[in-house]
Motif scaffolding. Sequence first.
Motif, short mmCIF file in Angstrom:
data_model
loop_
_atom_site.label_atom_id
_atom_site.label_comp_id
_atom_site.label_asym_id
_atom_site.label_seq_id
_atom_site.Cartn_x
_atom_site.Cartn_y
_atom_site.Cartn_z
N UNK A 35 -37.67 25.63 -5.19
CA UNK A 35 -38.73 24.63 -5.19
C UNK A 35 -38.15 23.27 -4.83
N UNK A 36 -39.00 22.31 -4.49
CA UNK A 36 -38.50 20.98 -4.15
C UNK A 36 -38.76 19.97 -5.27
N UNK A 37 -39.30 20.43 -6.40
CA UNK A 37 -39.45 19.53 -7.54
C UNK A 37 -39.47 20.33 -8.84
N UNK A 38 -39.06 19.68 -9.90
CA UNK A 38 -39.07 20.24 -11.24
C UNK A 38 -40.09 19.45 -12.06
N UNK A 39 -41.01 20.15 -12.70
CA UNK A 39 -42.07 19.46 -13.44
C UNK A 39 -41.52 18.73 -14.67
N UNK A 40 -40.68 19.40 -15.44
CA UNK A 40 -40.13 18.81 -16.66
C UNK A 40 -38.63 19.08 -16.71
N UNK A 41 -37.84 18.03 -16.56
CA UNK A 41 -36.37 18.16 -16.58
C UNK A 41 -35.89 17.66 -17.93
N UNK A 74 -28.87 29.34 -18.56
CA UNK A 74 -29.32 30.66 -19.01
C UNK A 74 -28.86 31.75 -18.04
N UNK A 75 -28.19 32.74 -18.61
CA UNK A 75 -27.63 33.89 -17.87
C UNK A 75 -26.97 33.46 -16.56
N UNK A 76 -26.14 32.43 -16.65
CA UNK A 76 -25.36 32.01 -15.50
C UNK A 76 -26.16 31.51 -14.33
N UNK A 77 -27.36 31.02 -14.59
CA UNK A 77 -28.22 30.54 -13.51
C UNK A 77 -29.20 31.57 -12.98
N UNK A 78 -29.01 32.83 -13.37
CA UNK A 78 -29.88 33.90 -12.86
C UNK A 78 -31.30 33.76 -13.38
N UNK A 79 -31.46 33.24 -14.59
CA UNK A 79 -32.81 33.08 -15.15
C UNK A 79 -33.65 32.16 -14.27
N UNK A 80 -33.05 31.10 -13.75
CA UNK A 80 -33.78 30.21 -12.84
C UNK A 80 -34.14 30.94 -11.54
N UNK A 81 -33.21 31.73 -11.03
CA UNK A 81 -33.48 32.47 -9.79
C UNK A 81 -34.62 33.44 -9.97
N UNK A 82 -34.64 34.16 -11.09
CA UNK A 82 -35.71 35.12 -11.38
C UNK A 82 -37.05 34.40 -11.47
N UNK A 83 -37.06 33.28 -12.19
CA UNK A 83 -38.30 32.52 -12.35
C UNK A 83 -38.81 32.02 -11.00
N UNK A 133 -46.80 28.38 -7.04
CA UNK A 133 -46.05 27.26 -7.60
C UNK A 133 -46.97 26.19 -8.18
N UNK A 134 -48.11 25.95 -7.56
CA UNK A 134 -49.00 24.89 -8.02
C UNK A 134 -49.73 25.25 -9.32
N UNK A 135 -49.62 26.51 -9.76
CA UNK A 135 -50.30 26.93 -10.98
C UNK A 135 -49.43 26.79 -12.23
N UNK A 136 -48.13 26.54 -12.04
CA UNK A 136 -47.22 26.57 -13.18
C UNK A 136 -46.49 25.25 -13.37
N UNK A 137 -46.06 25.03 -14.60
CA UNK A 137 -45.21 23.90 -14.97
C UNK A 137 -43.83 24.47 -15.23
N UNK A 138 -42.89 24.17 -14.36
CA UNK A 138 -41.52 24.65 -14.54
C UNK A 138 -40.71 23.62 -15.32
N UNK A 191 -50.92 31.16 -19.20
CA UNK A 191 -49.73 30.40 -19.60
C UNK A 191 -49.21 29.65 -18.38
N UNK A 192 -49.11 28.33 -18.49
CA UNK A 192 -48.64 27.58 -17.32
C UNK A 192 -47.27 26.94 -17.52
N UNK A 193 -46.78 26.87 -18.76
CA UNK A 193 -45.48 26.27 -19.03
C UNK A 193 -44.42 27.36 -19.14
N UNK A 194 -43.45 27.32 -18.22
CA UNK A 194 -42.39 28.32 -18.16
C UNK A 194 -41.06 27.59 -18.35
#
Length: 318
Positions: free
Chosen positions: A119-125, A62-71, A79-84, A53-56
């Motif tokens: 990270x310094x970039x977001x794949x899909x915003x 989500x959860x006050x920003x904590x979900x992004x921190x966990x991810x 990082x190069x294996x996933x699409x954030x 699975x590469x799309x996360x």
Amino acid sequence: MEYVRLGKSGLKVSRISLGCWNFGSPTPRWGKPGKVTPEDSTRIIQAAVDKGINLLDTANRYTGGEAEEILGRAVRGMRDKVIIATKVHGEVGSGPNDKGQSRQHIMREVESSLKRLGTDYIDLYQAHGVDWETPLEESLRAYDDLIRQGKVRYIGCSNFPAWVLTKALWVSDVNKLASFVSVQPNYSLVNRTVEKELQPLCVDQGIGMILYSPIGGGILTGKYENAVPEGSRGYDEPGVAEKARKAQAAVAQLKAIANELGKTPAQISLNWIIHRPAVSSAIMGVSRLEQLEDNVGAVGWKLSDEHARQLDEAFAEW
């Protein structure tokens, strides 16, 4: 795992993606409470990546920003294996500019998301809804600037009705701005509203559909057959439990097909949905590794035309 292009873009995403909306604190600063601890969330994310699975998918809210921190922590070193994929729009504070898609809010929130994700970039915003108070051109110019700055690779939207998505595509076209490559709607056998207008638009314009709630809040797993399990989506949201009650006959047909093929109801419903027109990926929300294992079993095969027809007829009213 199977991979397909996200709409007409060149980005390839896994047929099944992982949703991170329930990862984190049960008492967040804003957003819905989390249900999965950071430790378990990390194990689920890393197991999902191991399975291809590469799309996360997550969001700033989500959860006050904590979900992004966990991810961000979970994918460190790969990082190069996933699409954030993350989102902006929802309320993240009490100030007048703490929500929506004004240039002010977008530019501020992308920096916050980048920091939390490490990270310094977001794949899909993604625009996490329609901002009725901000001109589409203002929002799209901000997204276009982020792509030009290298902070964002692609843009998408979520919860956009067909006419608003059409208008957004037109605004991007006439102003030569980056345009949405995807839309994220609620779509499943028990919620087929998108088939009337949004799905035909996506087929025509080459927009990839990334689906949330593809198993109907758990209805299509069959777990509501006898009662509403404590801690389930239906337990927290009475509307889900009521829909499950009304869908019992259709779910019985789903379970019969699952038994015939030696699959689970969730695998059957996911397999049906990922092969629908314009669908690029279906987001699964899991809280246990066993659920991940089950859902991944929906990939690598395809329902027969006859079984697909039976499901189509059983859930026609939805």
